[in-house]
Design a protein around this motif. Structure first.
Motif, short mmCIF file in Angstrom:
data_model
loop_
_atom_site.label_atom_id
_atom_site.label_comp_id
_atom_site.label_asym_id
_atom_site.label_seq_id
_atom_site.Cartn_x
_atom_site.Cartn_y
_atom_site.Cartn_z
N MET A 290 -24.86 17.60 30.84
CA MET A 290 -24.09 17.09 31.84
C MET A 290 -24.06 15.80 32.44
SD MET A 290 -21.63 18.04 33.97
CE MET A 290 -21.27 19.88 34.10
N ALA A 291 -25.67 15.52 32.63
CA ALA A 291 -25.84 14.27 33.49
C ALA A 291 -25.37 13.16 32.46
CB ALA A 291 -27.33 14.34 33.76
N LEU A 292 -25.86 13.17 31.36
CA LEU A 292 -25.48 12.16 30.60
C LEU A 292 -24.16 11.82 30.04
CD1 LEU A 292 -26.73 10.36 28.28
CD2 LEU A 292 -26.41 12.04 26.62
N LYS A 293 -23.12 13.11 30.23
CA LYS A 293 -21.58 12.92 30.02
C LYS A 293 -21.19 12.24 31.36
CE LYS A 293 -20.14 16.25 26.30
NZ LYS A 293 -19.62 15.16 25.74
N LEU A 294 -21.61 12.82 32.84
CA LEU A 294 -20.91 12.16 33.85
C LEU A 294 -21.16 10.85 34.00
CD1 LEU A 294 -22.25 14.96 36.52
CD2 LEU A 294 -20.01 14.64 35.58
N VAL B 195 -12.05 10.96 36.10
CA VAL B 195 -12.58 10.48 35.00
C VAL B 195 -13.53 11.68 34.25
CG1 VAL B 195 -12.72 8.04 35.57
CG2 VAL B 195 -14.28 9.37 36.23
N PHE B 196 -13.73 12.49 35.02
CA PHE B 196 -14.63 13.74 34.63
C PHE B 196 -13.69 14.68 34.24
CE2 PHE B 196 -17.13 12.03 38.04
CZ PHE B 196 -17.96 11.17 37.52
N HIS B 197 -12.51 14.53 34.03
CA HIS B 197 -11.64 15.69 33.54
C HIS B 197 -12.13 16.11 32.03
CE1 HIS B 197 -7.95 18.08 33.05
NE2 HIS B 197 -7.75 17.39 32.03
N GLY B 198 -12.39 17.64 31.99
CA GLY B 198 -12.36 18.09 30.61
C GLY B 198 -13.84 18.24 30.52
N ILE B 199 -14.81 17.80 31.19
CA ILE B 199 -16.30 18.07 31.43
C ILE B 199 -16.44 19.41 31.53
CG2 ILE B 199 -18.89 17.52 31.79
CD1 ILE B 199 -17.56 14.61 32.11
N PRO B 200 -16.93 20.51 30.75
CA PRO B 200 -17.38 21.98 30.85
C PRO B 200 -18.38 21.75 32.18
CG PRO B 200 -17.43 21.67 28.61
CD PRO B 200 -17.24 20.11 29.19
#
Length: 268
Positions: free
Chosen positions: A151-155, A138-143
Motif C-alpha cells: 500500500m505504501a509503495l503504491k501510494l 490520484v489514489f483511485h482504485g488502490i484497494p
C-alpha cells in the motif's frame, strides 16, 4: 477412467474444476465456496508462490504456481455459473490489456528506455482509470486491504506520477533520519503516548519504503529476503546449541550474540 477425457494443460484443469463444482457428484467443500470465502486461500497461495521463488526450488515453484492458477480457475468457474464471465474471458481481457499497455511492442510507439517505458505504462494506466469514471483522486482504485508495504509503495508511486516526489535520494535519506529522531523524542518522554509512538514508527517505515522505491528495490522482496536470512541464521544457532543439548532461552543475550556472529561469519 480419466476425469479429463484425455485433455491436457489448462483444458484439463478447467474440466477438473467443472467436475468439482458439479451439483450431482462434485466435492461438497468446493460446492460450498463463494468468491468471498476463497479470498483467504488466494492470499495464502500468492504468498506461498513468493516463498517458493525466494527458496529457489523449481519443483516447489511449479507446484505453488499451479495452486495459484487453480484459484483463478475457481473464481472463473463461479462467475461462469452465474453467467458473468468465463476463464477465457479473463484470459482475453488480460491479453488485450497487455497489448494496449505495450504499444512499443504491439503498436507504433518508439519508446525504448526503461524510464520511457515506465512513464508510458503509468500514463496508459492513468487514462484507463479516467475512462472508467469516478476518478476524484490520484489514489483511485488502490484497494484498502493491501498489505501495508505494498500500500505504501503504491501510494508513493501515484503521488510521484503527479510530481510529488524528490528528484534525488539525499532528501529521502534525510527524511528517514528526521523520522527516527522523532521516534527517539517520543521514546524519551516521561509519559509515553503509545499511539503517538506507533504513528512515529509508522512514519519511519513509510520513509524506508520510499527509500527502497528511489533505490529501485522492491521493499517486500527486500524484507522477505531479510526475514529468510534471519530465520536461517537463528536456526543455525539452534542447531549448534542442540549439539551441546542447550536451548536459546538458557543462554544470556551476550552468549547468543556470540553464536550469532559466529554463524554470520560462517555464512558470509
Amino acid at each position: 477412467m480419466t476425469t479429463t477425457n484425455n485433455l491436457s494443460g489448462v483444458a484439463a484443469l478447467l474440466e477438473v474444476m467443472r467436475r468439482l463444482r458439479d451439483p450431482s457428484g462434485g466435492c461438497p467443500w468446493d460446492l460450498k465456496q463463494t468468491m468471498t470465502s476463497l479470498i483467504p486461500y488466494t492470499i495464502e497461495e500468492a504468498y506461498e508462490v513468493a516463498a517458493a521463488i525466494t527458496e529457489g526450488d523449481v519443483a516447489d515453484i511449479k507446484d505453488e504456481l499451479g495452486d495459484l492458477l487453480f484459484q483463478v480457475v475457481f473464481y472463473a468457474q463461479l462467475s461462469e455459473e452465474s453467467a458473468q464471465f468465463s476463464f477465457d474471458d479473463v484470459a482475453q481481457q488480460t491479453a488485450d490489456k497487455l497489448i494496449r499497455r505495450h504499444p512499443h511492442v504491439f503498436g507504433d510507439s518508439t519508446t525504448q528506455t526503461d524510464e520511457e517505458i515506465k512513464a508510458q505504462w503509468e500514463q496508459i494506466k492513468a487514462e484507463e482509470r479516467a475512462n472508467k469514471g469516478g476518478q476524484d483522486s490520484v489514489f483511485h482504485g488502490i484497494p484498502d486491504n493491501l498489505p501495508s508495504i505494498l500500500m505504501a509503495l503504491k501510494l508513493q508511486k501515484r503521488a510521484a506520477n503527479v510530481g510529488f516526489d524528490w528528484d534525488t535520494i539525499a532528501p529521502v535519506l534525510a527524511k528517514i533520519r528526521e523520522e527516527i529522531e522523532e521516534v527517539e523524542a517520543e521514546l524519551a518522554c516521561k509519559e509515553r503516548d503509545q499511539q503517538a509512538l506507533e504513528a512515529e514508527i509508522g512514519d519511519v517505515l513509510f520513509a524506508v519504503v520510499n527509500l527502497a522505491r528511489h533505490a529501485q528495490v522492491n521493499p517486500e522482496h527486500a524484507l522477505r529476503r531479510t526475514n529468510l536470512k534471519f530465520k536461517q541464521r537463528f536456526q543455525a544457532i539452534e542447531k549448534r546449541l542442540n549439539i551441546s543439548k542447550q536451548r536459546p532461552e538458557d543462554l544470556s543475550l551476550e552468549e547468543l550474540e556470540a553464536h550469532w556472529q559466529a554463524v554470520k561469519s560462517e555464512s558470509s
